[in-house]
Scaffold this motif. Structure first.
Motif, PDB file in Angstrom:
ATOM      1  N   ARG A   1     -98.683  -4.291  72.447  1.00 11.88           N
ATOM      2  CA  ARG A   1     -98.158  -4.394  73.805  1.00 11.88           C
ATOM      3  C   ARG A   1     -99.008  -5.316  74.674  1.00 11.88           C
ATOM      4  O   ARG A   1     -98.488  -6.120  75.448  1.00 11.88           O
ATOM      5  N   TYR A   2    -100.313  -5.209  74.536  1.00  8.78           N
ATOM      6  CA  TYR A   2    -101.261  -5.844  75.447  1.00  8.78           C
ATOM      7  C   TYR A   2    -101.605  -7.265  74.992  1.00  8.78           C
ATOM      8  O   TYR A   2    -101.353  -7.643  73.840  1.00  8.78           O
ATOM      9  N   ASN A   3    -102.195  -8.039  75.904  1.00 13.49           N
ATOM     10  CA  ASN A   3    -102.795  -9.287  75.455  1.00 13.49           C
ATOM     11  C   ASN A   3    -104.053  -8.929  74.669  1.00 13.49           C
ATOM     12  O   ASN A   3    -104.286  -7.750  74.365  1.00 13.49           O
ATOM     13  N   ILE A   4    -104.848  -9.895  74.302  1.00 20.09           N
ATOM     14  CA  ILE A   4    -106.077  -9.612  73.550  1.00 20.09           C
ATOM     15  C   ILE A   4    -107.261 -10.054  74.389  1.00 20.09           C
ATOM     16  O   ILE A   4    -107.378 -11.241  74.723  1.00 20.09           O
ATOM     17  N   ASP A   5    -108.106  -9.099  74.752  1.00 17.08           N
ATOM     18  CA  ASP A   5    -109.266  -9.403  75.589  1.00 17.08           C
ATOM     19  C   ASP A   5    -110.359  -8.397  75.270  1.00 17.08           C
ATOM     20  O   ASP A   5    -110.262  -7.213  75.610  1.00 17.08           O
ATOM     21  N   SER A   6    -111.406  -8.857  74.613  1.00 15.00           N
ATOM     22  CA  SER A   6    -112.497  -7.966  74.212  1.00 15.00           C
ATOM     23  C   SER A   6    -113.265  -7.421  75.406  1.00 15.00           C
ATOM     24  O   SER A   6    -114.022  -6.446  75.269  1.00 15.00           O
TER      25      SER A   6
ATOM     26  N   ALA B   1    -105.175  -0.826  77.386  1.00 16.50           N
ATOM     27  CA  ALA B   1    -105.048   0.112  76.279  1.00 16.50           C
ATOM     28  C   ALA B   1    -105.972   1.309  76.495  1.00 16.50           C
ATOM     29  O   ALA B   1    -106.883   1.267  77.330  1.00 16.50           O
ATOM     30  N   GLY B   2    -105.756   2.362  75.723  1.00 10.95           N
ATOM     31  CA  GLY B   2    -106.568   3.564  75.875  1.00 10.95           C
ATOM     32  C   GLY B   2    -108.027   3.362  75.513  1.00 10.95           C
ATOM     33  O   GLY B   2    -108.903   4.088  75.982  1.00 10.95           O
ATOM     34  N   SER B   3    -108.299   2.371  74.684  1.00  9.78           N
ATOM     35  CA  SER B   3    -109.672   2.056  74.283  1.00  9.78           C
ATOM     36  C   SER B   3    -110.091   0.728  74.892  1.00  9.78           C
ATOM     37  O   SER B   3    -109.268  -0.189  75.047  1.00  9.78           O
ATOM     38  N   GLU B   4    -111.363   0.606  75.205  1.00  7.14           N
ATOM     39  CA  GLU B   4    -111.842  -0.653  75.770  1.00  7.14           C
ATOM     40  C   GLU B   4    -111.841  -1.740  74.705  1.00  7.14           C
ATOM     41  O   GLU B   4    -111.859  -1.472  73.504  1.00  7.14           O
ATOM     42  N   GLY B   5    -111.796  -2.982  75.170  1.00  8.59           N
ATOM     43  CA  GLY B   5    -111.874  -4.110  74.258  1.00  8.59           C
ATOM     44  C   GLY B   5    -110.572  -4.481  73.584  1.00  8.59           C
ATOM     45  O   GLY B   5    -110.575  -5.294  72.657  1.00  8.59           O
ATOM     46  N   VAL B   6    -109.439  -3.909  74.039  1.00  8.16           N
ATOM     47  CA  VAL B   6    -108.147  -4.229  73.421  1.00  8.16           C
ATOM     48  C   VAL B   6    -107.422  -5.299  74.232  1.00  8.16           C
ATOM     49  O   VAL B   6    -107.203  -6.416  73.762  1.00  8.16           O
ATOM     50  N   GLY B   7    -107.031  -4.972  75.466  1.00  5.89           N
ATOM     51  CA  GLY B   7    -106.338  -5.963  76.267  1.00  5.89           C
ATOM     52  C   GLY B   7    -105.657  -5.370  77.474  1.00  5.89           C
ATOM     53  O   GLY B   7    -105.682  -4.149  77.707  1.00  5.89           O
ATOM     54  N   TRP B   8    -105.018  -6.242  78.260  1.00  2.00           N
ATOM     55  CA  TRP B   8    -104.361  -5.904  79.518  1.00  2.00           C
ATOM     56  C   TRP B   8    -102.844  -5.889  79.346  1.00  2.00           C
ATOM     57  O   TRP B   8    -102.296  -6.674  78.574  1.00  2.00           O
ATOM     58  N   ASP B   9    -102.185  -5.014  80.079  1.00  2.00           N
ATOM     59  CA  ASP B   9    -100.725  -5.024  80.142  1.00  2.00           C
ATOM     60  C   ASP B   9    -100.319  -6.116  81.126  1.00  2.00           C
ATOM     61  O   ASP B   9    -100.444  -5.950  82.345  1.00  2.00           O
ATOM     62  N   ILE B  10     -99.837  -7.232  80.615  1.00  2.00           N
ATOM     63  CA  ILE B  10     -99.531  -8.395  81.446  1.00  2.00           C
ATOM     64  C   ILE B  10     -98.563  -8.030  82.562  1.00  2.00           C
ATOM     65  O   ILE B  10     -98.690  -8.507  83.699  1.00  2.00           O
ATOM     66  N   ASN B  11     -97.613  -7.160  82.249  1.00  3.91           N
ATOM     67  CA  ASN B  11     -96.578  -6.817  83.239  1.00  3.91           C
ATOM     68  C   ASN B  11     -97.039  -5.778  84.259  1.00  3.91           C
ATOM     69  O   ASN B  11     -96.245  -4.960  84.718  1.00  3.91           O
ATOM     70  N   ARG B  12     -98.283  -5.797  84.617  1.00  5.27           N
ATOM     71  CA  ARG B  12     -98.796  -5.030  85.755  1.00  5.27           C
ATOM     72  C   ARG B  12     -99.648  -5.903  86.661  1.00  5.27           C
ATOM     73  O   ARG B  12    -100.285  -5.396  87.592  1.00  5.27           O
TER      74      ARG B  12
ATOM     75  N   VAL C   1    -105.948 -11.728  84.101  1.00  2.00           N
ATOM     76  CA  VAL C   1    -104.935 -11.821  83.040  1.00  2.00           C
ATOM     77  C   VAL C   1    -104.338 -13.224  83.074  1.00  2.00           C
ATOM     78  O   VAL C   1    -103.438 -13.513  83.864  1.00  2.00           O
ATOM     79  N   PRO C   2    -104.821 -14.143  82.226  1.00  3.49           N
ATOM     80  CA  PRO C   2    -104.412 -15.545  82.330  1.00  3.49           C
ATOM     81  C   PRO C   2    -102.922 -15.758  82.086  1.00  3.49           C
ATOM     82  O   PRO C   2    -102.333 -16.686  82.646  1.00  3.49           O
ATOM     83  N   GLU C   3    -102.314 -14.907  81.275  1.00  2.00           N
ATOM     84  CA  GLU C   3    -100.884 -15.054  80.996  1.00  2.00           C
ATOM     85  C   GLU C   3    -100.053 -14.794  82.249  1.00  2.00           C
ATOM     86  O   GLU C   3     -99.092 -15.523  82.541  1.00  2.00           O
ATOM     87  N   ALA C   4    -100.420 -13.752  83.000  1.00  2.00           N
ATOM     88  CA  ALA C   4     -99.721 -13.466  84.253  1.00  2.00           C
ATOM     89  C   ALA C   4     -99.959 -14.571  85.271  1.00  2.00           C
ATOM     90  O   ALA C   4     -99.039 -14.984  85.994  1.00  2.00           O
ATOM     91  N   VAL C   5    -101.181 -15.086  85.319  1.00  2.00           N
ATOM     92  CA  VAL C   5    -101.500 -16.171  86.242  1.00  2.00           C
ATOM     93  C   VAL C   5    -100.660 -17.411  85.924  1.00  2.00           C
ATOM     94  O   VAL C   5    -100.112 -18.056  86.833  1.00  2.00           O
ATOM     95  N   ALA C   6    -100.532 -17.734  84.638  1.00  3.86           N
ATOM     96  CA  ALA C   6     -99.752 -18.910  84.244  1.00  3.86           C
ATOM     97  C   ALA C   6     -98.301 -18.785  84.687  1.00  3.86           C
ATOM     98  O   ALA C   6     -97.700 -19.742  85.192  1.00  3.86           O
ATOM     99  N   VAL C   7     -97.744 -17.584  84.546  1.00  2.00           N
ATOM    100  CA  VAL C   7     -96.349 -17.391  84.933  1.00  2.00           C
ATOM    101  C   VAL C   7     -96.189 -17.498  86.436  1.00  2.00           C
ATOM    102  O   VAL C   7     -95.342 -18.253  86.940  1.00  2.00           O
ATOM    103  N   HIS C   8     -97.008 -16.760  87.194  1.00  2.99           N
ATOM    104  CA  HIS C   8     -96.711 -16.780  88.631  1.00  2.99           C
ATOM    105  C   HIS C   8     -97.141 -18.071  89.313  1.00  2.99           C
ATOM    106  O   HIS C   8     -96.560 -18.457  90.326  1.00  2.99           O
ATOM    107  N   GLU C   9     -98.087 -18.828  88.750  1.00  6.91           N
ATOM    108  CA  GLU C   9     -98.375 -20.154  89.302  1.00  6.91           C
ATOM    109  C   GLU C   9     -97.204 -21.102  89.050  1.00  6.91           C
ATOM    110  O   GLU C   9     -96.853 -21.925  89.918  1.00  6.91           O
ATOM    111  N   THR C  10     -96.584 -20.982  87.878  1.00  9.34           N
ATOM    112  CA  THR C  10     -95.427 -21.825  87.568  1.00  9.34           C
ATOM    113  C   THR C  10     -94.230 -21.447  88.426  1.00  9.34           C
ATOM    114  O   THR C  10     -93.512 -22.316  88.945  1.00  9.34           O
TER     115      THR C  10
END
Length: 374
Positions: A161-166, A180-191, A215-224
Protein backbone atom coordinates in the motif's frame (compact mmCIF):
# COMPACT_ATOMS: atom_id res chain seq x y z
CA UNK A 1 -19.89 20.48 -30.10
CA UNK A 2 -21.59 17.97 -32.37
CA UNK A 3 -23.80 15.83 -30.13
CA UNK A 4 -24.50 13.38 -32.98
CA UNK A 5 -20.81 12.55 -33.13
CA UNK A 6 -20.77 11.57 -29.49
CA UNK A 7 -23.91 9.49 -29.78
CA UNK A 8 -22.84 7.39 -32.73
CA UNK A 9 -19.31 6.68 -31.57
CA UNK A 10 -20.28 5.86 -27.98
CA UNK A 11 -22.52 3.03 -29.19
CA UNK A 12 -19.42 1.31 -30.59
CA UNK A 13 -17.62 1.44 -27.26
CA UNK A 14 -20.66 0.28 -25.31
CA UNK A 15 -21.26 -2.64 -27.62
CA UNK A 16 -17.68 -3.82 -27.25
CA UNK A 17 -17.70 -3.39 -23.52
CA UNK A 18 -21.03 -4.96 -22.73
CA UNK A 19 -20.30 -7.93 -24.94
CA UNK A 20 -16.95 -8.55 -23.32
CA UNK A 21 -18.15 -8.21 -19.77
CA UNK A 22 -21.53 -9.86 -19.71
CA UNK A 23 -20.32 -13.10 -21.28
CA UNK A 24 -19.88 -15.56 -18.44
CA UNK A 25 -21.25 -13.23 -15.77
CA UNK A 26 -23.44 -14.97 -13.20
CA UNK A 27 -26.37 -13.23 -11.55
CA UNK A 28 -26.86 -13.54 -7.81
CA UNK A 29 -28.56 -16.83 -6.99
CA UNK A 30 -29.13 -18.80 -3.81
CA UNK A 31 -27.98 -22.42 -3.70
CA UNK A 32 -30.59 -24.95 -2.59
CA UNK A 33 -30.42 -25.77 1.08
CA UNK A 34 -28.50 -22.65 2.06
CA UNK A 35 -29.59 -19.43 3.73
CA UNK A 36 -28.99 -15.88 2.52
CA UNK A 37 -25.42 -15.92 3.82
CA UNK A 38 -24.60 -18.36 1.03
CA UNK A 39 -25.98 -16.30 -1.85
CA UNK A 40 -23.54 -16.63 -4.74
CA UNK A 41 -23.18 -13.24 -6.47
CA UNK A 42 -21.74 -12.67 -9.92
CA UNK A 43 -18.09 -13.59 -9.84
CA UNK A 44 -15.36 -14.68 -10.02
CA UNK A 45 -14.79 -14.64 -6.28
CA UNK A 46 -11.56 -15.19 -4.43
CA UNK A 47 -11.62 -18.32 -2.29
CA UNK A 48 -10.09 -18.43 1.15
CA UNK A 49 -7.30 -20.72 -0.06
CA UNK A 50 -6.60 -19.00 -3.40
CA UNK A 51 -3.27 -17.25 -3.92
CA UNK A 52 -3.52 -13.72 -5.27
CA UNK A 53 -1.04 -13.21 -8.09
CA UNK A 54 0.24 -9.83 -9.25
CA UNK A 55 2.87 -11.02 -11.74
CA UNK A 56 0.44 -10.43 -14.61
CA UNK A 57 0.33 -6.68 -13.90
CA UNK A 58 2.78 -4.14 -15.30
CA UNK A 59 5.99 -3.78 -13.30
CA UNK A 60 7.97 -0.56 -13.53
CA UNK A 61 10.07 -1.54 -16.55
CA UNK A 62 6.96 -2.72 -18.37
CA UNK A 63 5.20 0.51 -17.43
CA UNK A 64 8.00 2.53 -19.02
CA UNK A 65 8.01 0.38 -22.16
CA UNK A 66 4.23 0.55 -22.50
CA UNK A 67 4.19 4.34 -22.22
CA UNK A 68 6.93 4.57 -24.85
CA UNK A 69 4.93 2.23 -27.08
CA UNK A 70 1.76 4.33 -26.68
CA UNK A 71 3.68 7.50 -27.51
CA UNK A 72 5.05 5.87 -30.69
CA UNK A 73 1.85 4.16 -31.80
CA UNK A 74 -0.18 7.36 -31.41
CA UNK A 75 2.48 9.27 -33.36
CA UNK A 76 2.98 11.64 -30.46
CA UNK A 77 -0.68 12.47 -29.91
CA UNK A 78 -0.10 11.04 -26.44
CA UNK A 79 3.01 12.67 -24.96
CA UNK A 80 4.75 11.43 -21.83
CA UNK A 81 6.94 13.28 -19.35
CA UNK A 82 8.24 12.78 -15.81
CA UNK A 83 6.66 15.02 -13.17
CA UNK A 84 8.95 13.99 -10.32
CA UNK A 85 10.74 11.11 -8.70
CA UNK A 86 9.72 8.63 -6.03
CA UNK A 87 11.39 8.06 -2.71
CA UNK A 88 13.64 5.45 -4.37
CA UNK A 89 14.37 7.61 -7.40
CA UNK A 90 12.00 6.15 -9.99
CA UNK A 91 10.36 8.56 -12.41
CA UNK A 92 6.66 9.34 -11.90
CA UNK A 93 5.11 9.76 -15.34
CA UNK A 94 2.33 11.93 -16.72
CA UNK A 95 0.72 11.19 -20.09
CA UNK A 96 -1.02 14.07 -21.83
CA UNK A 97 -3.34 14.04 -24.81
CA UNK A 98 -5.55 16.67 -26.45
CA UNK A 99 -5.42 20.38 -27.09
CA UNK A 100 -8.74 21.51 -25.70
CA UNK A 101 -9.03 24.60 -23.55
CA UNK A 102 -10.28 22.70 -20.48
CA UNK A 103 -7.81 20.53 -18.55
CA UNK A 104 -8.87 17.42 -16.64
CA UNK A 105 -6.69 15.15 -14.55
CA UNK A 106 -6.64 11.44 -13.64
CA UNK A 107 -4.32 9.71 -11.15
CA UNK A 108 -4.10 6.00 -10.41
CA UNK A 109 -2.39 3.57 -8.04
CA UNK A 110 -1.52 5.81 -5.13
CA UNK A 111 -1.58 2.54 -3.23
CA UNK A 112 0.91 0.12 -4.73
CA UNK A 113 -1.27 -2.96 -4.26
CA UNK A 114 -4.25 -1.39 -6.08
CA UNK A 115 -3.41 -1.78 -9.78
CA UNK A 116 -6.78 -1.57 -11.58
CA UNK A 117 -6.48 2.06 -12.64
CA UNK A 118 -2.98 1.62 -14.03
CA UNK A 119 -3.99 -1.45 -16.01
CA UNK A 120 -7.06 0.28 -17.45
CA UNK A 121 -5.11 3.39 -18.44
CA UNK A 122 -2.28 1.45 -20.09
CA UNK A 123 -4.46 -1.21 -21.72
CA UNK A 124 -7.36 0.88 -22.98
CA UNK A 125 -7.70 4.54 -22.15
CA UNK A 126 -4.57 6.17 -23.55
CA UNK A 127 -4.67 4.11 -26.74
CA UNK A 128 -8.30 5.06 -27.31
CA UNK A 129 -7.72 8.75 -26.70
CA UNK A 130 -4.64 8.74 -28.89
CA UNK A 131 -6.30 6.84 -31.71
CA UNK A 132 -7.33 9.90 -33.71
CA UNK A 133 -10.81 8.41 -34.04
CA UNK A 134 -14.02 10.41 -33.92
CA UNK A 135 -14.78 9.61 -30.30
CA UNK A 136 -11.35 10.81 -29.22
CA UNK A 137 -11.36 13.95 -31.34
CA UNK A 138 -14.80 15.08 -30.19
CA UNK A 139 -13.50 14.97 -26.62
CA UNK A 140 -9.98 16.26 -27.24
CA UNK A 141 -11.14 19.25 -29.26
CA UNK A 142 -12.59 20.48 -25.97
CA UNK A 143 -10.33 18.89 -23.33
CA UNK A 144 -6.68 18.30 -22.57
CA UNK A 145 -6.45 15.08 -20.56
CA UNK A 146 -3.61 14.53 -18.08
CA UNK A 147 -3.06 11.04 -16.64
CA UNK A 148 -0.58 9.91 -14.00
CA UNK A 149 -0.81 6.16 -14.62
CA UNK A 150 0.99 5.12 -11.44
CA UNK A 151 1.71 7.44 -8.54
CA UNK A 152 3.24 4.83 -6.23
CA UNK A 153 5.93 3.50 -8.54
CA UNK A 154 7.95 2.06 -5.63
CA UNK A 155 5.20 0.37 -3.63
CA UNK A 156 3.82 -1.26 -6.78
CA UNK A 157 7.03 -3.26 -7.18
CA UNK A 158 6.42 -5.22 -3.95
CA UNK A 159 3.37 -4.66 -4.04
CA UNK A 160 2.40 -2.80 -0.86
CA UNK A 161 0.00 0.00 0.00
CA UNK A 162 2.70 2.45 1.07
CA UNK A 163 5.59 4.04 -0.75
CA UNK A 164 9.05 2.84 0.32
CA UNK A 165 10.90 4.98 2.84
CA UNK A 166 13.30 3.53 5.40
CA UNK A 167 12.96 6.74 7.43
CA UNK A 168 9.18 6.52 7.78
CA UNK A 169 8.08 6.18 11.43
CA UNK A 170 5.52 3.67 12.65
CA UNK A 171 1.84 4.51 12.25
CA UNK A 172 0.31 7.08 14.61
CA UNK A 173 -2.46 8.93 12.83
CA UNK A 174 -3.09 11.25 15.76
CA UNK A 175 0.40 12.65 15.16
CA UNK A 176 -0.01 12.72 11.38
CA UNK A 177 1.90 9.50 10.70
CA UNK A 178 -0.26 7.72 8.14
CA UNK A 179 2.32 4.98 7.70
CA UNK A 180 2.69 1.22 8.07
CA UNK A 181 2.42 -0.37 11.50
CA UNK A 182 6.19 -0.82 11.63
CA UNK A 183 8.78 1.88 11.16
CA UNK A 184 10.94 1.93 8.06
CA UNK A 185 8.22 0.77 5.64
CA UNK A 186 6.65 3.84 4.06
CA UNK A 187 3.95 6.53 3.89
CA UNK A 188 0.36 6.30 2.71
CA UNK A 189 0.57 8.71 -0.23
CA UNK A 190 -3.18 9.34 -0.17
CA UNK A 191 -3.02 11.15 3.17
CA UNK A 192 -0.58 13.87 2.13
CA UNK A 193 -2.48 16.05 -0.35
CA UNK A 194 -3.12 18.86 2.14
CA UNK A 195 -3.69 22.12 0.23
CA UNK A 196 -1.64 24.04 2.81
CA UNK A 197 1.19 22.00 4.33
CA UNK A 198 1.45 24.19 7.42
CA UNK A 199 -2.15 23.26 8.25
CA UNK A 200 -1.45 19.54 7.94
CA UNK A 201 -1.62 17.35 11.03
CA UNK A 202 2.00 16.23 10.59
CA UNK A 203 3.33 19.79 10.38
CA UNK A 204 1.18 20.95 13.28
CA UNK A 205 2.63 18.22 15.51
CA UNK A 206 6.20 18.11 14.14
CA UNK A 207 7.01 21.42 12.40
CA UNK A 208 10.77 21.19 12.95
CA UNK A 209 11.07 17.58 11.80
CA UNK A 210 8.70 17.93 8.83
CA UNK A 211 8.81 21.56 7.62
CA UNK A 212 7.90 20.23 4.16
CA UNK A 213 5.83 17.32 2.89
CA UNK A 214 7.99 14.16 3.27
CA UNK A 215 6.11 12.20 0.58
CA UNK A 216 7.68 13.01 -2.81
CA UNK A 217 4.99 11.18 -4.78
CA UNK A 218 2.24 13.34 -3.30
CA UNK A 219 4.34 16.46 -3.85
CA UNK A 220 4.86 15.56 -7.52
CA UNK A 221 1.13 15.16 -8.06
CA UNK A 222 -0.06 18.30 -6.36
CA UNK A 223 2.70 20.48 -7.87
CA UNK A 224 1.64 19.24 -11.31
CA UNK A 225 -2.04 19.74 -10.55
CA UNK A 226 -1.29 23.25 -9.33
CA UNK A 227 0.60 24.04 -12.55
CA UNK A 228 -2.14 22.60 -14.78
CA UNK A 229 -5.08 23.99 -12.78
CA UNK A 230 -7.58 21.43 -14.12
CA UNK A 231 -11.35 21.62 -13.86
CA UNK A 232 -11.45 18.31 -12.01
CA UNK A 233 -9.34 15.38 -10.85
CA UNK A 234 -10.33 11.69 -10.59
CA UNK A 235 -8.41 9.33 -8.29
CA UNK A 236 -8.68 5.59 -9.09
CA UNK A 237 -8.23 2.91 -6.40
CA UNK A 238 -9.18 -0.64 -5.45
CA UNK A 239 -11.37 -1.52 -2.48
CA UNK A 240 -12.18 -4.93 -1.05
CA UNK A 241 -14.92 -7.17 -2.42
CA UNK A 242 -18.40 -6.27 -1.22
CA UNK A 243 -21.95 -7.45 -1.91
CA UNK A 244 -25.26 -5.62 -1.86
CA UNK A 245 -28.46 -6.66 -0.07
CA UNK A 246 -29.38 -8.98 -2.96
CA UNK A 247 -26.04 -10.75 -2.74
CA UNK A 248 -24.66 -9.29 -5.97
CA UNK A 249 -21.06 -8.20 -6.16
CA UNK A 250 -20.37 -4.47 -5.91
CA UNK A 251 -18.04 -3.71 -8.79
CA UNK A 252 -17.16 -0.10 -7.96
CA UNK A 253 -17.78 2.68 -5.44
CA UNK A 254 -17.50 6.41 -6.08
CA UNK A 255 -17.49 9.49 -3.86
CA UNK A 256 -16.98 13.24 -3.70
CA UNK A 257 -15.19 15.54 -1.18
CA UNK A 258 -16.97 15.93 2.15
CA UNK A 259 -14.52 17.96 4.19
CA UNK A 260 -16.59 20.70 5.83
CA UNK A 261 -14.43 23.45 4.30
CA UNK A 262 -14.91 22.39 0.68
CA UNK A 263 -16.85 25.14 -1.11
CA UNK A 264 -20.26 24.44 -2.59
CA UNK A 265 -19.09 24.93 -6.19
CA UNK A 266 -16.39 22.23 -6.32
CA UNK A 267 -18.47 19.90 -4.19
CA UNK A 268 -21.43 20.19 -6.55
CA UNK A 269 -19.19 19.66 -9.58
CA UNK A 270 -17.79 16.55 -7.90
CA UNK A 271 -21.30 15.24 -7.25
CA UNK A 272 -22.22 15.86 -10.88
CA UNK A 273 -19.23 13.80 -11.99
CA UNK A 274 -20.25 10.95 -9.70
CA UNK A 275 -23.83 11.00 -10.93
CA UNK A 276 -22.69 10.96 -14.57
CA UNK A 277 -20.65 7.83 -13.87
CA UNK A 278 -23.50 6.16 -12.04
CA UNK A 279 -26.11 6.93 -14.70
CA UNK A 280 -23.82 5.84 -17.50
CA UNK A 281 -22.67 2.43 -16.22
CA UNK A 282 -25.40 1.30 -13.83
CA UNK A 283 -27.80 0.25 -16.64
CA UNK A 284 -25.19 -2.27 -17.84
CA UNK A 285 -26.37 -4.58 -15.05
CA UNK A 286 -23.00 -6.03 -14.12
CA UNK A 287 -21.62 -2.66 -13.00
CA UNK A 288 -23.40 -2.30 -9.62
CA UNK A 289 -22.05 1.06 -8.43
CA UNK A 290 -22.38 2.44 -4.89
CA UNK A 291 -21.23 5.35 -2.77
CA UNK A 292 -17.90 4.91 -1.02
CA UNK A 293 -18.05 5.54 2.76
CA UNK A 294 -15.23 8.09 2.78
CA UNK A 295 -14.04 10.37 5.54
CA UNK A 296 -13.30 14.08 5.88
CA UNK A 297 -9.51 14.13 6.38
CA UNK A 298 -8.09 17.00 4.27
CA UNK A 299 -4.96 15.09 3.20
CA UNK A 300 -7.01 12.57 1.24
CA UNK A 301 -6.79 13.52 -2.45
CA UNK A 302 -10.58 13.61 -2.83
CA UNK A 303 -10.82 16.22 -0.07
CA UNK A 304 -7.50 17.96 -0.62
CA UNK A 305 -8.20 18.89 -4.22
CA UNK A 306 -11.78 19.78 -3.39
CA UNK A 307 -10.34 22.23 -0.86
CA UNK A 308 -8.23 23.69 -3.67
CA UNK A 309 -11.43 24.48 -5.57
CA UNK A 310 -11.38 21.58 -8.04
CA UNK A 311 -13.99 18.99 -8.81
CA UNK A 312 -12.53 15.90 -7.14
CA UNK A 313 -13.78 12.32 -7.09
CA UNK A 314 -12.71 8.92 -5.89
CA UNK A 315 -13.30 5.82 -8.04
CA UNK A 316 -12.84 2.48 -6.26
CA UNK A 317 -12.91 -0.87 -8.04
CA UNK A 318 -13.39 -4.28 -6.47
CA UNK A 319 -10.18 -6.11 -5.73
CA UNK A 320 -9.05 -9.42 -4.29
CA UNK A 321 -8.56 -11.63 -7.36
CA UNK A 322 -5.23 -10.50 -8.82
CA UNK A 323 -5.39 -10.47 -12.60
CA UNK A 324 -8.15 -13.11 -12.77
CA UNK A 325 -10.90 -10.68 -13.77
CA UNK A 326 -8.83 -7.65 -14.74
CA UNK A 327 -10.41 -7.47 -18.19
CA UNK A 328 -13.81 -6.83 -16.58
CA UNK A 329 -12.47 -4.02 -14.46
CA UNK A 330 -10.38 -2.49 -17.25
CA UNK A 331 -13.49 -2.02 -19.34
CA UNK A 332 -15.57 -0.72 -16.48
CA UNK A 333 -12.85 1.82 -15.62
CA UNK A 334 -12.69 2.85 -19.27
CA UNK A 335 -16.43 3.48 -19.40
CA UNK A 336 -16.41 5.44 -16.14
CA UNK A 337 -13.64 7.76 -17.24
CA UNK A 338 -14.90 8.16 -20.79
CA UNK A 339 -18.34 9.08 -19.48
CA UNK A 340 -17.01 12.06 -17.54
CA UNK A 341 -14.66 13.11 -20.34
CA UNK A 342 -17.58 13.14 -22.72
CA UNK A 343 -20.00 14.90 -20.36
CA UNK A 344 -17.39 17.57 -19.63
CA UNK A 345 -16.58 18.05 -23.30
CA UNK A 346 -20.17 18.36 -24.52
CA UNK A 347 -21.34 20.39 -21.50
CA UNK A 348 -23.99 17.89 -20.36
CA UNK A 349 -22.13 17.56 -17.05
CA UNK A 350 -23.48 20.94 -15.97
CA UNK A 351 -27.09 19.90 -16.54
CA UNK A 352 -26.87 17.15 -13.91
CA UNK A 353 -28.57 17.76 -10.57
CA UNK A 354 -25.72 17.45 -8.02
CA UNK A 355 -28.12 16.41 -5.23
CA UNK A 356 -28.96 13.30 -7.28
CA UNK A 357 -25.54 11.90 -6.34
CA UNK A 358 -26.80 11.51 -2.79
CA UNK A 359 -29.31 8.93 -4.07
CA UNK A 360 -26.56 6.57 -5.21
CA UNK A 361 -26.88 3.49 -2.95
CA UNK A 362 -24.49 3.12 -0.05
CA UNK A 363 -21.90 0.35 -0.11
CA UNK A 364 -22.94 -3.06 1.24
CA UNK A 365 -21.22 -5.71 3.32
CA UNK A 366 -17.68 -6.98 2.94
CA UNK A 367 -17.75 -10.47 1.45
CA UNK A 368 -15.06 -13.15 1.30
CA UNK A 369 -16.10 -16.73 0.83
CA UNK A 370 -15.50 -19.64 -1.46
CA UNK A 371 -17.46 -20.39 -4.62
CA UNK A 372 -19.46 -22.55 -4.73
CA UNK A 373 -20.55 -22.63 -1.06
CA UNK A 374 -19.96 -25.87 0.78
Amino acid sequence: MNGDGFKSTRRIVLKTLSGAVTIGAVSGTASAGHDDDHIVPNGPWLTGEQEVRYNGFYDYEELVRRLEQIERSTQGRVSVDAIGQSSQGRDIFRAMVGDGAEDVFVITQQHGNEPTGTEAVLTNLLSLLGSNGTIAQDILNELTVHVVPRVNVDGAEIPQRYNIDSDAPARDTSEGFFTAGSEGVGWDINRYHDPDWEESRLYQNHPDEYPENPVPEAVAVHETVEAVDPLWIADVHNQGTYKDDDGDMIMSSIFWPINERVAEGPQNLSKQLCRVIYDHVQPFGYANITQYPGGTYPGIARNGYGLRGLGSILIEHRAGVGQKSQGYRNRLALEQLMSIFEATADGSLYDVDPTAAEDIPERGDWHYKSLPPE
